[in-house]
Design an enzyme around this catalytic site. Structure first.
Site, PDB file in Angstrom:
ATOM      1  N   CYS A 111     -10.460 -23.966  -3.676  1.00 36.93           N
ATOM      2  CA  CYS A 111      -9.351 -24.098  -2.539  1.00 36.93           C
ATOM      3  C   CYS A 111      -7.953 -24.336  -3.104  1.00 36.93           C
ATOM      4  CB  CYS A 111      -9.810 -24.967  -1.421  1.00 36.93           C
ATOM      5  SG  CYS A 111     -11.376 -24.587  -0.957  1.00 36.93           S
ATOM      6  N   ARG A 166      -6.331 -19.568  -8.072  1.00 33.30           N
ATOM      7  CA  ARG A 166      -7.624 -20.279  -7.596  1.00 33.30           C
ATOM      8  C   ARG A 166      -8.702 -19.822  -7.030  1.00 33.30           C
ATOM      9  NH1 ARG A 166      -6.141 -25.595  -8.727  1.00 33.30           N
ATOM     10  NH2 ARG A 166      -7.790 -26.615  -7.253  1.00 33.30           N
ATOM     11  N   TRP A 218     -11.947 -21.042  -0.347  1.00 26.99           N
ATOM     12  CA  TRP A 218     -12.974 -20.542  -1.161  1.00 26.99           C
ATOM     13  C   TRP A 218     -14.273 -21.126  -0.470  1.00 26.99           C
ATOM     14  CZ3 TRP A 218     -17.299 -21.391  -4.119  1.00 26.99           C
ATOM     15  CH2 TRP A 218     -17.848 -20.164  -5.044  1.00 26.99           C
ATOM     16  N   ASN A 273     -10.060 -29.673   0.035  1.00 26.07           N
ATOM     17  CA  ASN A 273     -10.558 -29.076  -1.415  1.00 26.07           C
ATOM     18  C   ASN A 273     -11.783 -29.766  -1.728  1.00 26.07           C
ATOM     19  OD1 ASN A 273     -11.016 -27.612  -3.593  1.00 26.07           O
ATOM     20  ND2 ASN A 273      -9.590 -28.402  -4.727  1.00 26.07           N
ATOM     21  N   LYS A 290     -16.234 -11.119 -19.356  1.00 28.08           N
ATOM     22  CA  LYS A 290     -14.889 -10.393 -18.852  1.00 28.08           C
ATOM     23  C   LYS A 290     -14.953  -9.243 -18.266  1.00 28.08           C
ATOM     24  CE  LYS A 290     -13.235 -12.989 -19.355  1.00 28.08           C
ATOM     25  NZ  LYS A 290     -12.885 -14.279 -19.071  1.00 28.08           N
ATOM     26  N   GLU A 338     -16.755  -9.612 -14.902  1.00 24.72           N
ATOM     27  CA  GLU A 338     -16.030 -10.473 -13.973  1.00 24.72           C
ATOM     28  C   GLU A 338     -14.926  -9.354 -13.072  1.00 24.72           C
ATOM     29  OE1 GLU A 338     -15.284 -14.849 -15.214  1.00 24.72           O
ATOM     30  OE2 GLU A 338     -14.409 -13.563 -16.648  1.00 24.72           O
ATOM     31  N   LYS A 362     -10.847 -19.879 -10.031  1.00 28.22           N
ATOM     32  CA  LYS A 362     -10.461 -20.071 -11.414  1.00 28.22           C
ATOM     33  C   LYS A 362     -10.840 -21.579 -11.826  1.00 28.22           C
ATOM     34  CE  LYS A 362      -7.294 -19.778 -14.805  1.00 28.22           C
ATOM     35  NZ  LYS A 362      -8.016 -18.820 -15.641  1.00 28.22           N
TER      36      LYS A 362
HETATM   37  C1  G6P Z   1     -14.625 -20.447 -13.372  1.00 29.16           C
HETATM   38  C2  G6P Z   1     -13.575 -19.621 -14.256  1.00 29.16           C
HETATM   39  C3  G6P Z   1     -13.785 -19.214 -15.753  1.00 29.16           C
HETATM   40  C4  G6P Z   1     -13.887 -20.371 -16.472  1.00 29.16           C
HETATM   41  C5  G6P Z   1     -14.938 -21.651 -15.781  1.00 29.16           C
HETATM   42  C6  G6P Z   1     -15.172 -22.871 -16.611  1.00 29.16           C
HETATM   43  O1  G6P Z   1     -15.981 -19.666 -13.466  1.00 29.16           O
HETATM   44  O2  G6P Z   1     -13.490 -18.669 -13.496  1.00 29.16           O
HETATM   45  O3  G6P Z   1     -12.821 -18.543 -16.201  1.00 29.16           O
HETATM   46  O4  G6P Z   1     -14.371 -20.230 -17.556  1.00 29.16           O
HETATM   47  O5  G6P Z   1     -14.666 -21.518 -14.365  1.00 29.16           O
HETATM   48  O6  G6P Z   1     -13.767 -23.318 -16.126  1.00 29.16           O
HETATM   49  P1  G6P Z   1     -12.850 -24.495 -16.892  1.00 29.16           P
HETATM   50  O7  G6P Z   1     -11.883 -24.688 -16.293  1.00 29.16           O
HETATM   51  O8  G6P Z   1     -14.079 -25.565 -16.934  1.00 29.16           O
HETATM   52  O9  G6P Z   1     -12.716 -24.012 -18.522  1.00 29.16           O
END
Ligand code: G6P
Length: 603
Positions: free
Chosen positions: A2, A28, A75, A99, A480, A483, A598
């Site tokens: 969020c 986010r 979210w 959040n 990737k 996703e 994110k």
């Molecule tokens: C989410 C994001 C990923 C990221 C993961 C870990 O799933 O979409 O891109 O790798 O979280 O996040 P962090 O901020 O701990 O690297």
């Protein structure tokens, strides 16, 4: 997850301000959005399911000059995405955005139901608004009230609160969810992150856990756990408005991939990679016999590349763990164990929980983090920053590459300390450091072609193959792709595919194989031929002149060879570009893929 924005100040077009703030937090991840604002002594709430554009549509004819407002992108956790479940929530005299997750909300809801409260949504957040409203009847001191209520809450929260009877102030509090306060002349803000406020200010304060902030038009007061005033440092963000825009690129993801060469140069220079100062700037890990790497998502995959390099060049046994598993499993430590946490955001709930658990045991900790002052960065024994700048595309690219880069540096530093690298290797690494950014820049700007994506975009299943470090890199390539393009994709150790999954390979199935390891290339080439015999469309990603016999390869993408310690830094961007172009051909929402967030601030 969020996103939060809140404003208090001189009269502004508050709707435009809040919506622009929310737009810059879109990265986010969210599925609905809403705002609340003060209009002639009344708090009005507008919410909309879906993209911020829907909220904009609902508010387009409102041109309200106001001194106070809050906005939120949600979210979904408790209750499906819907207008009712979107924030802000208004209960009685309290309007609030949140959040995080309130774990004990059911018990608290029961209590409020018995007191005669009714709720419009299925959310945990509405209960917090209800609690504040309920206790407001007994306690009009807002500081004491907020503290009383947060003491009842279990879980994580960043809250922005408006009270009907105190519209000269905006209140904020946080526990284990990020929240910053922005400040400029005659205006103050709360926000989840800098991009939401950068149009107005680059001056901000990081709230500590359980700090309660009271914002007015011209002041910010912060109170610690004992409700006494505390001073928190005023920080200056280096983010520019330009940086927060994707121009001249079509997507933030492409922009962020194209930034990679210059970011490599930046991180090499910050840590003095290849110069004598490097020895002081990067820690020597040679005293450790075991390393655990703990992370989530791509950060965990970066850890797998790190493991491969750490064992090969620094001779330290390294295990990589998914944080959401690590926190509940039995872990084995010796006195000489180091736990490395990797996180772009520094706010991932599971990774934070593991860090706290490990610290309690007195084990040494080190973190590789991008966001300055984030929870992990603040709580870990030692932090090394990625210096990636703000990463806005939900799917990480540049931060992942810099995580791998920092791991390579740690390995290099430690192997020097242990005297494990001969002169020749050291020379090759220095040569590679000198040339790698130029190689990558030229490749991305001139050589990369998107042909492979045209084939991949039409597939229903895609497989990635590699051995050793090439397998670790493939895992991220596959993640990737799935996703952002919504294709089913899996990465396999090249020798393993035939133990089952090869049955899914049929005429035209794209198989993307990574080969950079000289010692294993013949073995992997045999696997490539096995899938060719079953009809696969073979894409090979490798280094120039490594493969002599091209039988069975449909499309080859080759980049210059550098020392193996740094070779992943040239292969990863190719996989990122393949994912990007495939998603583009498929017309996907590249920067904000469905369902993904994110920064995952809940368990
Ligand atoms: C989410 C994001 C990923 C990221 C993961 C870990 O799933 O979409 O891109 O790798 O979280 O996040 P962090 O901020 O701990 O690297």
């Amino acid at each position: 997850m969020c996103g939060i924005i809140g404003y208090i100040g001189k009269k502004q077009n508050v709707i435009e301000l809040l919506i622009n703030g929310l737009k810059s937090l879109e990265y986010r991840g969210y599925d609905s959005a809403g705002i609340a604002y003060l209009e002639q002594d009344k708090i009005k709430v507008v919410k909309a399911l879906g993209k911020i554009a829907s909220l904009e549509e609902k508010t387009k004819n409102l041109n309200i000059l106001s001194t106070l407002g809050i906005g939120h992108t949600r979210w979904a956790t408790h209750g499906k995405p819907s207008d009712e479940n979107s924030h802000p929530h208004k209960v009685g005299h309290v309007t609030l955005i949140h959040n995080g997750i309130i774990e004990n909300y059911q018990v608290l809801k029961e209590m409020l139901l018995q007191e005669g409260y009714t709720f419009q949504s299925e959310t945990d957040t509405e209960i917090v608004a209800g609690l504040l409203d309920f206790y407001l009847k007994q306690e009009n001191n807002k500081l004491k009230l907020i503290q009383q209520v947060i003491n009842l809450l279990k879980g994580s929260f960043a809250l922005g609160i408006i009270f009907d009877d105190d519209t000269n102030h905006l209140y904020a509090v946080r526990q284990d969810s990020p929240l910053i306060l922005g400040t400029a002349e005659n205006m103050n803000f709360i926000a989840s992150d800098i991009p939401a406020i950068i149009k107005y200010t680059n001056q901000y304060i990081l709230l500590e856990n359980k700090d309660i902030a009271i914002l007015s038009e011209d002041s910010i007061q912060i109170f610690g756990e004992n409700l006494l005033k505390v001073e928190r440092k005023l920080l200056t963000s280096s983010l520019s408005i330009e940086e927060a825009r994707k121009t001249p690129y079509e997507h933030f993801m492409l922009k962020e991939i194209m930034e990679e060469p210059s970011l490599l140069e930046k991180i090499f220079s910050i840590y003095g990679f290849g110069t004598p100062s490097f020895l002081e700037k990067i820690p020597d890990l040679s005293k450790y016999k075991r390393i655990h790497i703990v992370a989530c998502g791509s950060a965990m995959y970066a850890g797998l590349v790190g493991k491969s390099l750490m064992e090969e060049y620094a001779d330290i046994e390294t295990s990589v763990y998914i944080a959401s598993e690590y926190r509940y499993q039995k872990n084995f430590y010796q006195e000489d164990t180091l736990v490395i946490f990797i996180s772009q955001s520094g706010e991932t709930a599971d990774t934070i929980a593991c860090l706290r658990l490990v610290k309690k045991l007195g084990i040494d900790t080190l973190a590789l983090v991008n966001v300055y002052g984030s929870t992990i960065a603040r709580e870990v024994d030692q932090v090394l920053y990625l210096y990636a700048g703000v990463e806005i595309a939900v799917a990480t690219t540049k931060a992942y590459l810099l995580q791998v880069t920092l791991l390579s540096m740690l390995v290099y530093r430690t192997s020097i300390a242990k005297d494990l690298l001969n002169k020749e290797n050291q020379e090759q690494i220095k040569e590679s450091i000198l040339h790698i950014t130029k190689i990558l820049e030229e490749f991305l700007n001139k050589e990369f072609r998107a042909e492979a994506s045209k084939i991949i975009a039409k597939a229903s299943d895609v497989f990635f193959l590699g051995r050793g470090i090439d397998y670790a890199i493939s895992l991220e390539g596959s993640l990737k792709l799935k996703e952002i393009s919504y294709l089913h994709s899996e990465a396999y150790q090249a020798g393993e595919l035939k133990h089952g999954t090869i049955s899914l390979v049929e005429e035209g199935t794209p198989v993307i194989t990574v080969i950079t390891d000289h010692r294993l290339m013949d073995k992997t080439m045999s696997n490539l031929k096995e899938v060719k015999a079953r009809g696969a469309y073979n894409v090979l990603i490798t280094t120039k002149d490594l493969i002599k016999n091209h039988d069975g390869i449909d499309l080859e993408i080759a980049i210059d060879e550098v020392h193996p310690l740094l070779q992943p830094l040239l292969i990863v961007p190719i996989l990122q570009m393949i994912a990007y172009h495939t998603a583009k051909i498929r017309g996907c929402d590249i920067d904000q893929p469905r369902n993904l967030a994110k920064s995952v601030t809940v368990e």
